[in-house]
Enzyme design. Structure first.
Site, mmCIF file in Angstrom:
data_model
loop_
_atom_site.group_PDB
_atom_site.id
_atom_site.type_symbol
_atom_site.label_atom_id
_atom_site.label_comp_id
_atom_site.label_asym_id
_atom_site.label_seq_id
_atom_site.Cartn_x
_atom_site.Cartn_y
_atom_site.Cartn_z
ATOM 1 N N ASP A 119 4.563 0.305 12.474
ATOM 2 C CA ASP A 119 3.197 -0.333 11.217
ATOM 3 C C ASP A 119 3.113 -1.466 12.228
ATOM 4 O OD1 ASP A 119 2.722 2.213 10.423
ATOM 5 O OD2 ASP A 119 3.060 1.346 8.278
ATOM 6 N N ARG A 146 -8.868 0.281 4.922
ATOM 7 C CA ARG A 146 -7.820 1.113 3.610
ATOM 8 C C ARG A 146 -6.519 0.014 3.775
ATOM 9 N NH1 ARG A 146 -6.153 5.126 7.980
ATOM 10 N NH2 ARG A 146 -4.640 5.341 5.845
ATOM 11 N N CYS A 203 -4.651 13.598 12.625
ATOM 12 C CA CYS A 203 -4.042 11.734 12.086
ATOM 13 C C CYS A 203 -4.442 11.478 14.041
ATOM 14 C CB CYS A 203 -3.475 12.149 11.865
ATOM 15 S SG CYS A 203 -3.183 9.869 11.283
ATOM 16 N N ARG A 244 1.872 14.982 12.875
ATOM 17 C CA ARG A 244 2.213 14.512 11.461
ATOM 18 C C ARG A 244 2.315 16.175 11.004
ATOM 19 N NH1 ARG A 244 -0.382 8.760 9.760
ATOM 20 N NH2 ARG A 244 1.690 8.684 8.279
ATOM 21 N N PRO A 245 3.520 16.575 11.531
ATOM 22 C CA PRO A 245 3.711 17.914 10.814
ATOM 23 C C PRO A 245 4.331 17.996 9.167
ATOM 24 C CG PRO A 245 4.988 17.872 12.281
ATOM 25 C CD PRO A 245 4.021 16.766 12.227
ATOM 26 N N ARG A 269 -3.019 11.453 4.465
ATOM 27 C CA ARG A 269 -2.165 12.238 4.908
ATOM 28 C C ARG A 269 -1.745 12.022 3.101
ATOM 29 N NH1 ARG A 269 1.436 14.804 8.044
ATOM 30 N NH2 ARG A 269 3.179 14.087 7.163
ATOM 31 N N LEU A 328 9.177 19.501 7.228
ATOM 32 C CA LEU A 328 10.448 18.539 6.477
ATOM 33 C C LEU A 328 10.423 18.100 5.037
ATOM 34 C CD1 LEU A 328 10.778 15.493 9.484
ATOM 35 C CD2 LEU A 328 12.381 17.211 8.826
ATOM 36 N N LYS A 374 0.806 -1.204 0.362
ATOM 37 C CA LYS A 374 0.145 0.532 -0.172
ATOM 38 C C LYS A 374 1.103 1.193 0.203
ATOM 39 C CE LYS A 374 -1.390 1.537 4.241
ATOM 40 N NZ LYS A 374 -1.129 2.937 4.593
ATOM 41 N N ASN A 375 1.476 1.361 0.661
ATOM 42 C CA ASN A 375 2.245 1.795 0.922
ATOM 43 C C ASN A 375 3.688 2.887 -0.386
ATOM 44 O OD1 ASN A 375 1.212 2.818 3.423
ATOM 45 N ND2 ASN A 375 3.064 2.341 4.627
HETATM 46 C C1 UD1 Z 1 4.540 6.749 6.051
HETATM 47 C C2 UD1 Z 1 3.706 5.783 6.400
HETATM 48 C C3 UD1 Z 1 3.331 4.785 7.616
HETATM 49 C C4 UD1 Z 1 3.951 5.073 8.647
HETATM 50 C C5 UD1 Z 1 5.665 6.050 8.436
HETATM 51 C C6 UD1 Z 1 6.599 5.986 9.510
HETATM 52 C C7 UD1 Z 1 3.043 5.633 4.337
HETATM 53 C C8 UD1 Z 1 1.587 6.377 3.086
HETATM 54 N N1 UD1 Z 1 2.700 5.702 4.800
HETATM 55 O O1 UD1 Z 1 4.340 7.751 6.924
HETATM 56 O O2 UD1 Z 1 1.977 4.006 7.380
HETATM 57 O O3 UD1 Z 1 3.762 4.742 10.419
HETATM 58 O O4 UD1 Z 1 6.216 6.602 7.146
HETATM 59 O O5 UD1 Z 1 6.876 4.321 8.805
HETATM 60 O O6 UD1 Z 1 4.065 5.812 3.501
HETATM 61 N N2 UD1 Z 1 7.039 14.564 10.578
HETATM 62 C C9 UD1 Z 1 7.511 15.402 10.831
HETATM 63 N N3 UD1 Z 1 7.612 16.453 10.124
HETATM 64 C C10 UD1 Z 1 7.737 15.964 8.798
HETATM 65 C C11 UD1 Z 1 7.341 15.020 8.334
HETATM 66 C C12 UD1 Z 1 7.220 13.924 9.438
HETATM 67 O O7 UD1 Z 1 8.033 16.146 12.022
HETATM 68 O O8 UD1 Z 1 7.539 17.107 7.780
HETATM 69 C C13 UD1 Z 1 7.457 12.966 11.994
HETATM 70 C C14 UD1 Z 1 6.348 12.449 11.352
HETATM 71 O O9 UD1 Z 1 4.605 13.657 12.155
HETATM 72 C C15 UD1 Z 1 5.963 11.874 12.743
HETATM 73 C C16 UD1 Z 1 7.480 11.104 12.199
HETATM 74 O O10 UD1 Z 1 8.342 12.282 11.172
HETATM 75 O O11 UD1 Z 1 6.428 10.890 13.957
HETATM 76 C C17 UD1 Z 1 7.548 10.067 10.882
HETATM 77 O O12 UD1 Z 1 6.808 10.341 10.035
HETATM 78 P P1 UD1 Z 1 7.031 10.521 7.835
HETATM 79 O O13 UD1 Z 1 8.093 8.848 8.272
HETATM 80 O O14 UD1 Z 1 6.726 11.267 7.084
HETATM 81 O O15 UD1 Z 1 5.824 9.209 7.718
HETATM 82 P P2 UD1 Z 1 4.696 9.193 7.118
HETATM 83 O O16 UD1 Z 1 5.416 9.946 5.497
HETATM 84 O O17 UD1 Z 1 4.006 10.713 6.803
#
Ligand code: UD1
Length: 421
Positions: free
Chosen positions: A308, A400, A118, A123-124, A94, A127, A22-23
């Site tokens: 996950d 999902r 979420c 989840r900001p 997201r 970055l 999925k991801n």
């Molecule tokens: C992806 C996966 C999700 C998985 C996660 C971590 C998809 C569609 N989803 O989510 O299933 O649980 O990776 O392996 O691929 N963060 C920030 N700022 C940012 C981005 C992220 O602070 O700009 C923080 C988030 O709040 C969180 C952490 O970084 O605490 C990990 O997030 P991230 O690796 O970005 O996860 P996703 O890509 O949202």
């Protein structure tokens, strides 16, 4: 709303086919926006999140055809005439934010709604934003939308992520494929889904090196072309179903599984007393020698133990011999399954990002509520091993991320059925 009824009991035996990730699919689909030529994905999973991404890409003007019951997604970014990713779609998922990088790279502008809260944490997107700004984009937040533009086109840059975010890595890599010059992305995420995205982008003509390591180097090209790409195996679905025989006993072969996708997870299974062996077709998992042993788990970015799989691992440890400590380091609010498991007789204490699980001999079936995608499947796993019946409510979360969960589990002998509302 549908629910799932599970009757606990016997051991599980047989084979379960594992779907495409999925991801991975959720980042490969937006990659179609980078080219005017069609991108075809094979081995796509049939999930509601994929339908949501289809809806989003169609709202931008992309053409999408699902063939072979949705396992093949043929997408064309030729007719894209809209760069506005609307809140009504983005709020559902997201991963919708993954259109930001591709739209900006190909059209020089994008308006993408912030995904909003979420269930598992804040989840900001800071970055993602900082990375694209380093490449020359101007991004401001207005009316709940990120308004991004890059008048002179994106330029390669050296970017270091403060945290190895999966989504930020994907957005920046996709954007960099069409930027002028070289982008060096440091502290990049190393997940197999990132490597799969880079493999697909290379098939489309991108020049990328280093994916799978902390530094990815992307040499921008003028245009990308069409390609056909098979989606990598879903390591989270794989790990989830590996836990089914681990919890219930028996021996199950997971078709399409590979150790390399779930190495840190396999180390914990080994410590818990579960045997995992590689076969020609996938991975075979067996639990033969009585109760599993308690193990401590800390979630980390890949190659560490995946967040996950934390909820599902907790379901296993509820009936382990001894006390296990689970530390959640990726999301701040990801223990919502703990109170539901407690309703089934588990002994769990949660303090901040740490859950202490005192193993009990047996769980007891109960009506429980699914709170998010991985939490819902953890309750099904717990129900499979519990005494009596477990009714898991709110299963739309499950749709999902898990295709045909009832068929796959009943195929190995589980007593499970979906109850239509
Ligand atoms: C992806 C996966 C999700 C998985 C996660 C971590 C998809 C569609 N989803 O989510 O299933 O649980 O990776 O392996 O691929 N963060 C920030 N700022 C940012 C981005 C992220 O602070 O700009 C923080 C988030 O709040 C969180 C952490 O970084 O605490 C990990 O997030 P991230 O690796 O970005 O996860 P996703 O890509 O949202």
């Amino acid at each position: 709303m549908d629910s799932i009824l599970v009757k606990g009991g016997g051991a599980l035996n047989g084979q379960i086919p594992i779907a495409g990730a999925k991801n991975a699919c959720l980042t490969l689909m937006p990659a179609a926006l980078l080219s005017e030529e069609p991108l075809t994905l094979t081995n796509a999973p049939r999930l509601s999140d994929i339908k949501t991404m289809t809806e989003l890409l169609q709202s931008l003007g992309a053409e999408i055809t699902a063939l072979q019951e949705g396992q093949v997604q043929a997408m064309s970014g030729y007719g894209v005439n809209n760069t506005h990713a609307d809140y009504e779609i983005v709020r559902k998922m997201r991963a919708s934010n993954l259109v930001l990088g591709p739209l900006l790279a190909r059209f020089g502008q994008a308006e993408v709604s912030l995904p909003g809260g979420c269930a598992i944490g804040a989840r900001p997107m800071d970055l993602h934003i900082h990375g694209l700004e380093a490449m020359g984009a101007e991004i401001e937040l207005r009316d709940g939308y990120l308004h991004a533009k890059v008048p002179g086109g994106l330029k390669g840059a050296e970017i270091e992520l403060g945290f190895a975010s999966v989504g930020a890595t994907e957005n920046i890599v996709m954007a960099a494929t069409l930027a002028k010059g070289t982008t060096v992305l440091k502290n990049a995420a190393r997940e197999p889904e990132i490597v799969d995205l880079c493999d697909c982008l290379r098939r489309m003509g991108a020049e990328i090196e280093g994916d799978g390591s902390p530094t990815i180097v992307i040499q921008g090209v003028d245009r990308l072309h069409g390609a056909t790409h098979p989606v990598v195996t879903d390591r989270i679905e794989l790990g989830t179903y590996m836990l089914a025989p681990a919890i219930c006993g028996g021996e199950v072969e997971l078709l399409g599984g590979r150790i390399g996708l779930v190495e840190a997870f396999c180390e914990k299974l080994d410590a818990a007393g579960i045997s995992v062996t590689e076969t020609d077709k996938g991975l075979k998992v067996a639990r033969k020698n009585g109760r599993v042993k308690a193990v401590d788990v800390t979630t980390e970015p890949f190659p560490g133990f995946p967040t996950d799989l934390q909820a599902q691992m907790m379901a296993l440890l509820c009936t382990a011999e001894g006390t296990s400590v689970l530390e959640e380091k990726i999301f701040e609010n990801r223990f919502m399954h703990a109170p539901e498991l407690t309703r089934m007789g588990a002994q769990i204490e949660v303090h901040g990002g740490t859950a202490t699980v005192h193993g009990v001999e047996r769980l007891k079936g109960a009506p429980v509520m699914a709170t998010d995608l991985r939490a819902s499947v953890s309750l099904i796993l717990a129900g499979l091993a519990a005494e009596g019946e477990t009714l898991v409510n709110r299963v739309y979360h499950l749709d999902r991320g898990y295709e045909q969960v009832v068929r796959k589990l009943s195929g190995v002998g589980a007593q499970i059925e979906r109850i239509k509302s």
